[in-house]
Motif scaffolding. Structure first.
Motif, short mmCIF file in Angstrom:
data_model
loop_
_atom_site.label_atom_id
_atom_site.label_comp_id
_atom_site.label_asym_id
_atom_site.label_seq_id
_atom_site.Cartn_x
_atom_site.Cartn_y
_atom_site.Cartn_z
N TYR A 174 -15.09 6.92 11.62
CA TYR A 174 -13.81 7.00 12.33
C TYR A 174 -13.01 5.72 12.17
N LYS A 175 -13.69 4.59 11.99
CA LYS A 175 -12.96 3.33 11.82
C LYS A 175 -12.16 3.33 10.51
N GLU A 176 -12.72 3.91 9.49
CA GLU A 176 -12.01 4.01 8.22
C GLU A 176 -10.83 4.97 8.34
N ARG A 177 -11.03 6.09 9.05
CA ARG A 177 -9.92 7.02 9.26
C ARG A 177 -8.84 6.39 10.12
N PHE A 178 -9.24 5.57 11.08
CA PHE A 178 -8.29 4.84 11.92
C PHE A 178 -7.44 3.91 11.06
N LYS A 179 -8.08 3.18 10.17
CA LYS A 179 -7.35 2.29 9.26
C LYS A 179 -6.34 3.07 8.44
N ALA A 180 -6.76 4.23 7.93
CA ALA A 180 -5.85 5.06 7.14
C ALA A 180 -4.63 5.46 7.96
N GLU A 181 -4.85 5.85 9.18
CA GLU A 181 -3.73 6.23 10.05
C GLU A 181 -2.78 5.05 10.24
N PHE A 182 -3.33 3.89 10.52
CA PHE A 182 -2.51 2.69 10.71
C PHE A 182 -1.71 2.40 9.44
N TYR A 183 -2.37 2.40 8.29
CA TYR A 183 -1.69 2.08 7.03
C TYR A 183 -0.61 3.11 6.70
N GLN A 184 -0.88 4.38 7.01
CA GLN A 184 0.10 5.43 6.73
C GLN A 184 1.35 5.24 7.59
N VAL A 185 1.16 5.01 8.88
CA VAL A 185 2.32 4.82 9.76
C VAL A 185 3.09 3.57 9.34
N ARG A 186 2.38 2.49 9.04
CA ARG A 186 3.04 1.25 8.63
C ARG A 186 3.85 1.47 7.35
N THR A 187 3.27 2.16 6.39
CA THR A 187 3.95 2.43 5.13
C THR A 187 5.20 3.29 5.36
N ARG A 188 5.06 4.33 6.16
CA ARG A 188 6.20 5.21 6.43
C ARG A 188 7.30 4.45 7.17
N ARG A 189 6.92 3.58 8.09
CA ARG A 189 7.92 2.79 8.84
C ARG A 189 8.64 1.83 7.89
N GLU A 190 7.90 1.19 6.99
CA GLU A 190 8.53 0.28 6.03
C GLU A 190 9.54 1.02 5.16
N LYS A 191 9.19 2.24 4.74
CA LYS A 191 10.11 3.03 3.93
C LYS A 191 11.34 3.43 4.73
N LEU A 192 11.15 3.74 6.01
CA LEU A 192 12.27 4.07 6.87
C LEU A 192 13.19 2.87 7.07
N ILE A 193 12.60 1.70 7.25
CA ILE A 193 13.39 0.47 7.39
C ILE A 193 14.20 0.24 6.12
N MET A 197 0.85 -1.18 0.00
CA MET A 197 0.00 0.00 0.00
C MET A 197 0.89 1.24 0.00
N GLU A 198 0.46 2.24 -0.73
CA GLU A 198 1.15 3.51 -0.75
C GLU A 198 0.29 4.56 -0.06
N LEU A 199 0.91 5.66 0.33
CA LEU A 199 0.18 6.70 1.05
C LEU A 199 -1.02 7.20 0.26
N LYS A 200 -0.88 7.32 -1.05
CA LYS A 200 -1.99 7.81 -1.88
C LYS A 200 -3.20 6.88 -1.81
N ASP A 201 -2.97 5.61 -1.47
CA ASP A 201 -4.07 4.65 -1.38
C ASP A 201 -4.93 4.86 -0.14
N THR A 202 -4.50 5.73 0.76
CA THR A 202 -5.25 5.96 2.00
C THR A 202 -6.12 7.21 1.95
N ILE A 203 -6.08 7.93 0.83
CA ILE A 203 -6.80 9.20 0.75
C ILE A 203 -8.29 9.02 1.00
N GLU A 204 -8.89 8.05 0.34
CA GLU A 204 -10.33 7.84 0.50
C GLU A 204 -10.68 7.49 1.94
#
Length: 81
Positions: free
Chosen positions: A15-34, A1-8
């Motif tokens: 709020y559950k959908e926004r929560f998922k977006a937050e989780f996916y964004q942090v996970r994606t950013r952490r993977e890129k940092l790794i 998943m890429e950050l752009k995939d979380t826009i919707e």
């Protein structure tokens, strides 16, 4: 998943959908940092970061801890990640 995939998800009224977006964004950013840290270790970055390797490792670890908190909260709130 890429950050752009979380826009919707981020724009959802649910709020559950926004929560998922937050989780996916942090996970994606952490993977890129790794990946960045791995390339740095191999001497394959192509640039010299201004901050230290150790600081970036701390950021990676804190992001991992935050993801753990989000996973626990998701279980409690019944959010399927």
């Amino acid at each position: 998943m890429e950050l752009k995939d979380t826009i919707e998800l981020m724009q959802s009224e649910d709020y559950k959908e926004r929560f998922k977006a937050e989780f996916y964004q942090v996970r994606t950013r952490r993977e890129k940092l790794i990946d960045l840290l791995d390339r740095w270790n191999r001497g394959a970055l192509g640039f010299e970061p201004k901050c230290s390797f150790e600081l970036l490792c701390t950021q990676r670890d804190i992001m991992g801890a935050y993801l753990s908190v989000l996973r626990e909260r998701a279980k409690i709130e019944g959010i399927q990640l």
